[in-house]
Design a protein around this motif. Structure first.
Motif, PDB file in Angstrom:
ATOM      1  N   ASN A   1     -58.120  57.396  79.756  1.00 40.05           N
ATOM      2  CA  ASN A   1     -59.468  57.603  79.127  1.00 40.05           C
ATOM      3  C   ASN A   1     -60.471  56.882  79.974  1.00 40.05           C
ATOM      4  O   ASN A   1     -60.095  55.725  80.661  1.00 40.05           O
ATOM      5  CB  ASN A   1     -59.285  56.853  77.772  1.00 40.05           C
ATOM      6  N   ARG A   2     -61.215  57.266  80.107  1.00 36.23           N
ATOM      7  CA  ARG A   2     -62.678  56.956  80.771  1.00 36.23           C
ATOM      8  C   ARG A   2     -62.344  57.014  82.521  1.00 36.23           C
ATOM      9  O   ARG A   2     -63.349  56.770  83.151  1.00 36.23           O
ATOM     10  CB  ARG A   2     -63.022  55.565  80.552  1.00 36.23           C
ATOM     11  N   TYR A   3     -61.044  57.030  82.845  1.00 34.63           N
ATOM     12  CA  TYR A   3     -60.869  57.095  84.276  1.00 34.63           C
ATOM     13  C   TYR A   3     -60.634  58.618  84.882  1.00 34.63           C
ATOM     14  O   TYR A   3     -60.740  58.686  86.173  1.00 34.63           O
ATOM     15  CB  TYR A   3     -59.789  56.151  84.636  1.00 34.63           C
TER      16      TYR A   3
ATOM     17  N   ASP B   1     -63.600  62.415  83.892  1.00 38.27           N
ATOM     18  CA  ASP B   1     -64.090  62.381  82.449  1.00 38.27           C
ATOM     19  C   ASP B   1     -65.838  62.993  82.605  1.00 38.27           C
ATOM     20  O   ASP B   1     -66.345  62.573  83.602  1.00 38.27           O
ATOM     21  CB  ASP B   1     -63.982  61.221  81.709  1.00 38.27           C
TER      22      ASP B   1
ATOM     23  N   PHE C   1     -69.582  61.946  82.057  1.00 39.70           N
ATOM     24  CA  PHE C   1     -70.548  60.801  81.929  1.00 39.70           C
ATOM     25  C   PHE C   1     -71.883  61.394  81.751  1.00 39.70           C
ATOM     26  O   PHE C   1     -72.402  61.690  82.500  1.00 39.70           O
ATOM     27  CB  PHE C   1     -70.253  60.257  83.080  1.00 39.70           C
TER      28      PHE C   1
END
Length: 409
Positions: A119-121, A174, A176
């Motif tokens: 997640n997020r990376y 992901d 952004f």
């Protein structure tokens, strides 16, 4: 005793709870269609001459010209905790006509990779997979919406995912604020020369409201092997881009096959769509350069040198008439292939298509294409029309019509 029973029950249910965090899915596509093709080439002539043929054919082509080729696959996710997941995907193509394995007999020829997602990376994957042009630019194109007949000549820019990349490591971010980006590197696998057959690509995309934009760069060193030679039946020494044909067989990919001796192929592509109500307007541009021709002398029968470049521009309109019926049209123009003063080839193609959903899983589709070619192709011959993955024309013009059914499972 009651406490012991509850403890044993909790222990017995623990694997079930852990298993609930993982999944493996079997999926696939079955596509079959009947295709009509005029001016089909039956035999090629000597350089400078015209191919023989001109027959009209109607064939069951196993979905080759349809919107999605037949395939089956397995994909899975395991939740490792803390937002980290293990993922994998293996997928093989096949012909619905006779069950033959696709991608030149490569069992999981469409893709075969494993990786980690955080997640997020973003996500890191390793194996046989798509490049960033396919991931970001291709989904905005008309061909992915209505069928393979609408691809650019010989899919020279690989925007229709004709070629998979072996031995590749890929990172995909992901989203952004609507932005995504990624990069891929494929190891050449040649002892003592890490760059011999290397392949790399980068890409970026943006989606915001009604607007979408994507761009990518791919670079293949020794493309005859690293890009066009990744299937099980590929030749280690022969021409994997196509052939000149013979007195008894037609040409294949005449627009680019003469450039197999290039040291490097680089492609830059940009595509955009804008959604207005039920309509989607699209535009695409791609440039491919076959650089340092003659690098592999055995694949250079015409003694080319220097570079050959192709440019394609295209526009499209897609419209959702009802929840069940969609229609669309596109036009693409390609110019390029000039090398050693022989002149370039030009290809103009008009596409139309329609799809009608019988259910969420089953669709009927109809697609048609008309192509006109002029100039000189990669073999130094008068250019002939060559629609999608079908047999090239015996003349400068070609018409194709495909009617079929697609089922998802």
């Amino acid at each position: 005793m009651k406490r012991v029973f509850l403890a044993l029950t909790a222990v017995s249910l623990a694997p079930v709870a852990a298993h609930a965090q993982s999944s493996v899915t079997l999926y696939g596509v079955l596509t079959g269609n009947v295709t009509y093709l005029n001016n089909a080439q039956t035999a090629a002539t000597t350089p400078g001459g015209r191919p023989r043929g001109g027959t009209q054919v109607a064939v069951l082509d196993g979905g080759t010209s349809g919107p999605s080729a037949s395939r089956w696959g397995l994909k899975g996710i395991e939740d490792l905790g803390g937002g980290l997941k293990a993922i994998f995907n293996v997928e093989g193509g096949f012909s619905i006509n006779n069950g033959a394995i696709g991608q030149g007999g490569t069992l999981f020829g469409r893709q075969a990779w494993v990786g980690l997602s955080a997640n997020r990376y973003g996500t890191v994957t390793l194996g046989r997979q798509s490049d960033l042009a396919v991931d970001y630019v291709s989904p905005l194109l008309y061909a992915w919406y209505f069928g393979n007949m609408a691809i650019h000549p010989s899919d020279y820019d690989n925007l229709n995912f004709t070629h998979r990349i072996n031995n590749a490591v890929k990172y995909a971010s992901d989203s952004f604020g609507g932005f995504r980006f990624g990069a891929l590197y494929s190891f050449g696998g040649v002892a003592g020369n890490v760059s011999q057959n290397q392949y790399w690509s980068t890409g970026v995309s943006y989606t915001g409201g009604s607007f979408a934009l994507a761009a990518s760069i791919i670079n293949a060193r020794n493309p005859n092997t690293s890009l066009y030679g990744t299937n099980a039946n590929a030749s280690a020494t022969g021409n994997n881009l196509g052939s000149q044909g013979s007195a008894t067989s037609p040409e294949t990919s005449p627009s680019i096959a003469g450039f197999a001796s290039a040291r490097t192929q680089q492609t830059v592509s940009v595509a955009s769509t804008y959604t207005l109500g039920s309509a989607i307007f699209g535009a695409v541009w791609s440039n491919t350069q076959f650089r340092n021709l003659g690098y592999t002398a055995s694949l250079n029968p015409l003694n080319y040198s220097g570079n050959a470049s192709f440019n394609t521009v295209g526009v499209s309109v897609r419209y959702q008439v009802t929840p069940f019926l969609r229609v669309g049209t596109s036009f693409d123009y390609t110019d390029g292939g000039n090398v050693s003063g022989k002149g370039s080839a030009k290809y103009g193609q008009l596409n139309v298509g329609a799809g009608y959903s019988l259910s969420k899983a089953t669709e009927l589709y109809l697609s048609a294409a008309y192509q006109h070619a002029s100039g000189v192709d990669s073999w130094g011959r008068p250019a002939v029309a060559d629609i999608g993955y079908l047999t090239p024309s015996a003349t400068s013009k070609q018409v194709a019509l495909s009617l079929g059914v697609k089922h998802l499972f």
